[in-house]
Design an enzyme around this catalytic site. Structure first.
Site, mmCIF file in Angstrom:
data_model
loop_
_atom_site.group_PDB
_atom_site.id
_atom_site.type_symbol
_atom_site.label_atom_id
_atom_site.label_comp_id
_atom_site.label_asym_id
_atom_site.label_seq_id
_atom_site.Cartn_x
_atom_site.Cartn_y
_atom_site.Cartn_z
ATOM 1 N N HIS A 154 0.833 -1.202 0.000
ATOM 2 C CA HIS A 154 0.000 0.000 0.000
ATOM 3 C C HIS A 154 0.871 1.256 0.000
ATOM 4 O O HIS A 154 0.658 2.167 -0.815
ATOM 5 C CB HIS A 154 -0.906 -0.028 1.239
ATOM 6 C CG HIS A 154 -1.814 1.145 1.367
ATOM 7 N ND1 HIS A 154 -3.159 1.063 1.111
ATOM 8 C CD2 HIS A 154 -1.579 2.437 1.723
ATOM 9 C CE1 HIS A 154 -3.715 2.261 1.306
ATOM 10 N NE2 HIS A 154 -2.776 3.104 1.694
ATOM 11 N N GLU A 155 1.859 1.316 0.898
ATOM 12 C CA GLU A 155 2.692 2.520 1.003
ATOM 13 C C GLU A 155 3.605 2.691 -0.210
ATOM 14 O O GLU A 155 3.797 3.803 -0.706
ATOM 15 C CB GLU A 155 3.500 2.509 2.301
ATOM 16 C CG GLU A 155 2.672 2.474 3.573
ATOM 17 C CD GLU A 155 1.590 3.547 3.660
ATOM 18 O OE1 GLU A 155 1.745 4.637 3.075
ATOM 19 O OE2 GLU A 155 0.568 3.294 4.331
ATOM 20 N N HIS B 1 1.853 4.264 -3.070
ATOM 21 C CA HIS B 1 1.771 5.726 -2.961
ATOM 22 C C HIS B 1 2.960 6.406 -3.646
ATOM 23 O O HIS B 1 2.817 7.474 -4.237
ATOM 24 C CB HIS B 1 1.748 6.172 -1.488
ATOM 25 C CG HIS B 1 0.395 6.190 -0.872
ATOM 26 N ND1 HIS B 1 -0.635 6.985 -1.335
ATOM 27 C CD2 HIS B 1 -0.108 5.520 0.201
ATOM 28 C CE1 HIS B 1 -1.708 6.804 -0.572
ATOM 29 N NE2 HIS B 1 -1.421 5.915 0.356
#
EC number: 3.5.1.88
Length: 155
Positions: free
Chosen positions: A132-133, A136
């Site tokens: 997820h990170e 980004h």
């Protein structure tokens, strides 16, 4: 303390590919502090630099269940396996969740704040947080990968 505003969906910076961090300097040390101050001021378990408006490849993860804090610069997934669908939320899209398929296991390499190379073997929720990170950092929000989205309601 430098608690930064967390950018929300619609801010074009969240759609940007971030620049690599070439050296650990004063600016990068301040970024690390801002990531910590901001993450620990909210309910999230991870934060990426673009979420606070800095287009650099830096992430901070702390699952807050007695696990260690992971601050990593230029993180890269070098190996992944398995697939699992689960719910995800994001500090940049509050009051929403989505069902996202992510690898169940990942190997992530990056650089520590001391400038040393580090490798993590992550499974389960930590693997999901890394994915997820790191997304980004490439301008990818989890909603674009979600099979189903839900709006949360306060009780």
């Amino acid at each position: 303390m430098a608690i930064r505003e967390i950018l929300q969906v619609g801010d074009k910076r969240l759609e940007s590919v971030c620049e690599p961090i070439k050296k650990i300097d004063k600016e990068v040390l301040e970024l690390a502090k801002d990531l910590r101050d901001t993450l620990y001021n909210c309910d999230g378990v991870g934060l990426a630099a673009p979420q606070i408006g800095v287009l650099k490849r830096a992430i901070l993860i702390n699952l807050r269940n007695g696990s260690e804090e992971i601050l990593l610069f230029n993180p890269k997934i070098t190996k992944q396996s398995g697939n699992e669908k689960d719910y995800e939320g994001c500090l940049s899209y509050v009051m929403h969740e989505g069902e996202v398929v992510r690898p169940t296991s990942v190997t992530v390499e990056g650089m520590t704040i001391e400038g040393q190379r580090m490798k993590y073997e992550a499974k389960g929720f930590l693997a999901r947080a890394f994915c997820h990170e790191i997304d980004h950092l490439d301008g990818i929000m989890y909603m674009s990968k979600a099979e189903v989205m839900y709006e949360l309601v306060e009780e």
